[in-house]
Design a protein around this motif. Structure first.
Motif, PDB file in Angstrom:
ATOM      1  N   ILE A 155      17.416 -45.996 -70.174  1.00 29.27           N
ATOM      2  CA  ILE A 155      16.283 -46.297 -69.149  1.00 29.27           C
ATOM      3  C   ILE A 155      14.962 -45.715 -69.513  1.00 29.27           C
ATOM      4  O   ILE A 155      14.924 -44.633 -70.225  1.00 29.27           O
ATOM      5  CB  ILE A 155      16.722 -45.731 -67.727  1.00 29.27           C
ATOM      6  N   SER A 156      13.878 -46.333 -69.108  1.00 27.34           N
ATOM      7  CA  SER A 156      12.712 -45.775 -69.537  1.00 27.34           C
ATOM      8  C   SER A 156      11.976 -45.289 -68.228  1.00 27.34           C
ATOM      9  O   SER A 156      12.288 -45.951 -67.169  1.00 27.34           O
ATOM     10  CB  SER A 156      11.698 -46.985 -69.925  1.00 27.34           C
ATOM     11  N   VAL A 157      11.345 -44.200 -68.377  1.00 25.69           N
ATOM     12  CA  VAL A 157      10.598 -43.518 -67.142  1.00 25.69           C
ATOM     13  C   VAL A 157       9.386 -44.455 -66.856  1.00 25.69           C
ATOM     14  O   VAL A 157       8.502 -44.644 -67.657  1.00 25.69           O
ATOM     15  CB  VAL A 157      10.420 -42.105 -67.425  1.00 25.69           C
ATOM     16  N   PRO A 158       9.328 -44.925 -65.508  1.00 26.56           N
ATOM     17  CA  PRO A 158       7.976 -45.477 -65.123  1.00 26.56           C
ATOM     18  C   PRO A 158       6.717 -44.707 -65.584  1.00 26.56           C
ATOM     19  O   PRO A 158       6.714 -43.667 -65.521  1.00 26.56           O
ATOM     20  CB  PRO A 158       8.050 -45.749 -63.995  1.00 26.56           C
ATOM     21  N   GLU A 159       5.704 -45.238 -66.016  1.00 26.59           N
ATOM     22  CA  GLU A 159       4.527 -44.368 -66.520  1.00 26.59           C
ATOM     23  C   GLU A 159       3.842 -43.817 -65.312  1.00 26.59           C
ATOM     24  O   GLU A 159       3.427 -42.577 -65.836  1.00 26.59           O
ATOM     25  CB  GLU A 159       3.360 -45.448 -66.921  1.00 26.59           C
ATOM     26  N   GLU A 160       4.030 -44.099 -63.978  1.00 22.22           N
ATOM     27  CA  GLU A 160       3.470 -43.186 -63.222  1.00 22.22           C
ATOM     28  C   GLU A 160       4.324 -41.891 -62.870  1.00 22.22           C
ATOM     29  O   GLU A 160       4.065 -40.800 -61.905  1.00 22.22           O
ATOM     30  CB  GLU A 160       3.335 -44.012 -61.714  1.00 22.22           C
ATOM     31  N   GLN A 161       5.573 -41.679 -63.275  1.00 29.73           N
ATOM     32  CA  GLN A 161       6.499 -40.632 -63.185  1.00 29.73           C
ATOM     33  C   GLN A 161       6.391 -39.654 -64.243  1.00 29.73           C
ATOM     34  O   GLN A 161       6.177 -40.204 -65.456  1.00 29.73           O
ATOM     35  CB  GLN A 161       7.889 -41.222 -62.982  1.00 29.73           C
ATOM     36  N   SER A 162       6.730 -38.545 -64.058  1.00 26.72           N
ATOM     37  CA  SER A 162       6.668 -37.541 -64.993  1.00 26.72           C
ATOM     38  C   SER A 162       7.927 -37.779 -65.900  1.00 26.72           C
ATOM     39  O   SER A 162       8.979 -38.072 -65.612  1.00 26.72           O
ATOM     40  CB  SER A 162       6.791 -36.257 -64.590  1.00 26.72           C
ATOM     41  N   ARG A 169      29.429 -38.354 -61.586  1.00 24.80           N
ATOM     42  CA  ARG A 169      28.606 -37.272 -62.309  1.00 24.80           C
ATOM     43  C   ARG A 169      27.837 -38.136 -63.337  1.00 24.80           C
ATOM     44  O   ARG A 169      28.350 -38.945 -64.110  1.00 24.80           O
ATOM     45  CB  ARG A 169      29.613 -36.330 -63.001  1.00 24.80           C
ATOM     46  N   HIS A 170      26.385 -38.127 -63.312  1.00 23.27           N
ATOM     47  CA  HIS A 170      25.689 -38.374 -64.291  1.00 23.27           C
ATOM     48  C   HIS A 170      24.899 -37.482 -65.255  1.00 23.27           C
ATOM     49  O   HIS A 170      24.554 -36.389 -64.696  1.00 23.27           O
ATOM     50  CB  HIS A 170      24.489 -39.172 -63.512  1.00 23.27           C
ATOM     51  N   THR A 171      24.886 -37.806 -66.516  1.00 24.56           N
ATOM     52  CA  THR A 171      24.199 -36.956 -67.400  1.00 24.56           C
ATOM     53  C   THR A 171      23.000 -37.695 -67.999  1.00 24.56           C
ATOM     54  O   THR A 171      23.177 -38.831 -68.546  1.00 24.56           O
ATOM     55  CB  THR A 171      25.167 -36.328 -68.511  1.00 24.56           C
ATOM     56  N   LEU A 172      21.917 -37.012 -67.825  1.00 25.45           N
ATOM     57  CA  LEU A 172      20.626 -37.837 -68.333  1.00 25.45           C
ATOM     58  C   LEU A 172      20.170 -36.849 -69.590  1.00 25.45           C
ATOM     59  O   LEU A 172      19.927 -35.574 -69.439  1.00 25.45           O
ATOM     60  CB  LEU A 172      19.864 -37.629 -67.399  1.00 25.45           C
ATOM     61  N   HIS A 185      12.206 -38.560 -79.722  1.00 27.02           N
ATOM     62  CA  HIS A 185      11.044 -39.119 -80.240  1.00 27.02           C
ATOM     63  C   HIS A 185      10.815 -40.643 -79.470  1.00 27.02           C
ATOM     64  O   HIS A 185      10.447 -41.368 -79.952  1.00 27.02           O
ATOM     65  CB  HIS A 185      11.175 -39.537 -81.835  1.00 27.02           C
ATOM     66  N   THR A 186      11.152 -40.765 -78.289  1.00 25.81           N
ATOM     67  CA  THR A 186      10.874 -41.722 -77.266  1.00 25.81           C
ATOM     68  C   THR A 186      10.631 -41.128 -75.975  1.00 25.81           C
ATOM     69  O   THR A 186      10.830 -40.042 -75.735  1.00 25.81           O
ATOM     70  CB  THR A 186      12.060 -42.814 -77.235  1.00 25.81           C
ATOM     71  N   HIS A 187      10.216 -42.057 -74.955  1.00 30.21           N
ATOM     72  CA  HIS A 187       9.971 -41.714 -73.640  1.00 30.21           C
ATOM     73  C   HIS A 187      10.993 -42.399 -72.645  1.00 30.21           C
ATOM     74  O   HIS A 187      11.044 -42.487 -71.544  1.00 30.21           O
ATOM     75  CB  HIS A 187       8.759 -42.396 -73.058  1.00 30.21           C
ATOM     76  N   MET A 240      21.406 -48.428 -79.910  1.00 30.22           N
ATOM     77  CA  MET A 240      20.497 -47.877 -78.883  1.00 30.22           C
ATOM     78  C   MET A 240      19.778 -48.877 -78.288  1.00 30.22           C
ATOM     79  O   MET A 240      18.773 -48.588 -77.333  1.00 30.22           O
ATOM     80  CB  MET A 240      19.580 -46.847 -79.374  1.00 30.22           C
ATOM     81  N   GLY A 241      19.431 -50.029 -78.922  1.00 34.72           N
ATOM     82  CA  GLY A 241      18.728 -50.903 -78.333  1.00 34.72           C
ATOM     83  C   GLY A 241      19.152 -51.498 -76.660  1.00 34.72           C
ATOM     84  O   GLY A 241      20.300 -51.466 -76.301  1.00 34.72           O
ATOM     85  N   GLU A 242      17.773 -51.530 -75.818  1.00 34.90           N
ATOM     86  CA  GLU A 242      18.133 -51.716 -74.445  1.00 34.90           C
ATOM     87  C   GLU A 242      19.078 -52.784 -74.054  1.00 34.90           C
ATOM     88  O   GLU A 242      19.885 -52.590 -72.923  1.00 34.90           O
ATOM     89  CB  GLU A 242      16.945 -51.482 -73.603  1.00 34.90           C
ATOM     90  N   THR A 243      18.827 -53.937 -74.749  1.00 32.53           N
ATOM     91  CA  THR A 243      19.661 -55.191 -74.305  1.00 32.53           C
ATOM     92  C   THR A 243      20.866 -55.619 -74.995  1.00 32.53           C
ATOM     93  O   THR A 243      21.392 -56.445 -74.779  1.00 32.53           O
ATOM     94  CB  THR A 243      18.562 -56.236 -74.267  1.00 32.53           C
TER      95      THR A 243
END
Length: 242
Positions: free
Chosen positions: A105-112, A172-175, A180-182, A235-238
């Motif tokens: 997943i990518s973190v939305p720009e407006e979130q930390s 149980r989720h592990t994040l 070197h990415t967001h 690791m490609g998202e799609t």
């Protein structure tokens, strides 16, 4: 005279990751053109030594597993794995089952993007969602994975729709931050065997703790109960692991 530059090249994001699963776990086919038949064959093979299961129970396992595969595919999962084990019990067969879905997943720009901020926000959300449900609020914590570094761990009991009825499910989720990415890699594991949640959490944790980026497989038994063949995935998202 021009002085030589001292700038270092930017580190590249990892192209692959690897996880280790117990030998009893199997890969769920996510391909819409083959998954239904593949899942039916797999489960039929799993339960052929458990004649105490009724046809209705077997068909229910197939439906639930297909649903998991559909949802994983719709979310763009990198892979999904599961296990089914049938034990003899005094009141009838006891079906043990669990699944692990890997997402990027990518973190939305407006979130930390900070891991601690994300885990704290998840804790607040869990408490809000649990209000009035009678279910515990769940737990969040920061942990250190042996090969992948800092990670967030979110545990809860939630109601999940199983065959038209709400069934408590241990999740149980592990994040894990992708270097070197967001982005984050999310290892999402669950089981409907809530009474055995702590035992399953140990297995889920061992799977997550085996994570390595760049596909560097751990050939030792450090993964404990999750020891098994190492498997690397893009690791490609799609991209989907077939």
């Amino acid at each position: 005279m021009t002085e030589p530059t001292t700038e270092q090249p930017e580190a590249a994001a990892p192209a692959e990751y690897s996880l280790r699963f117990p030998d009893s776990w199997w890969h769920l086919d996510l391909d819409p053109s083959t998954r239904d038949a593949s899942i039916r064959r797999r489960i039929e093979a799993q339960v052929e030594k458990a004649p105490q299961l009724t046809r209705e129970q077997v068909d229910g396992l197939i439906r639930d597993t297909r649903r998991t595969a559909r949802e994983a595919y719709a979310q763009g999962a990198l892979r999904a794995s599961g296990m089914i084990r049938i034990l003899r019990a005094g009141s009838g067969p006891l079906v043990l089952s669990a699944t692990t879905v890997v997402l990027r997943i990518s973190v939305p720009e407006e979130q930390s993007e900070d891991l601690a901020d994300l885990v704290m926000a998840a804790g607040v959300q869990l408490g809000t969602e649990a209000e009035g449900t009678g279910l515990p609020a769940g737990e969040v914590e920061l942990v250190e994975l042996p090969h992948a570094g800092a990670a967030g761990r979110i545990s809860r009991i939630e109601d999940v729709d199983y065959q038209g009825k709400r069934v408590p499910t241990a999740v149980r989720h592990t994040l894990v931050p992708v270097p070197h990415t967001h982005d984050y890699l999310v290892i999402a594991s669950s089981t409907p065997n809530v009474d055995l949640a702590e035992q399953f959490y140990e297995v889920f944790d061992a799977i997550a703790e085996s994570l390595r980026f760049d596909g560097r497989a751990d050939t030792t038994d450090a993964a404990g109960p999750a020891a098994g063949a190492a498997e690397g995935s893009p690791m490609g998202e799609t991209e989907q692991e077939k």
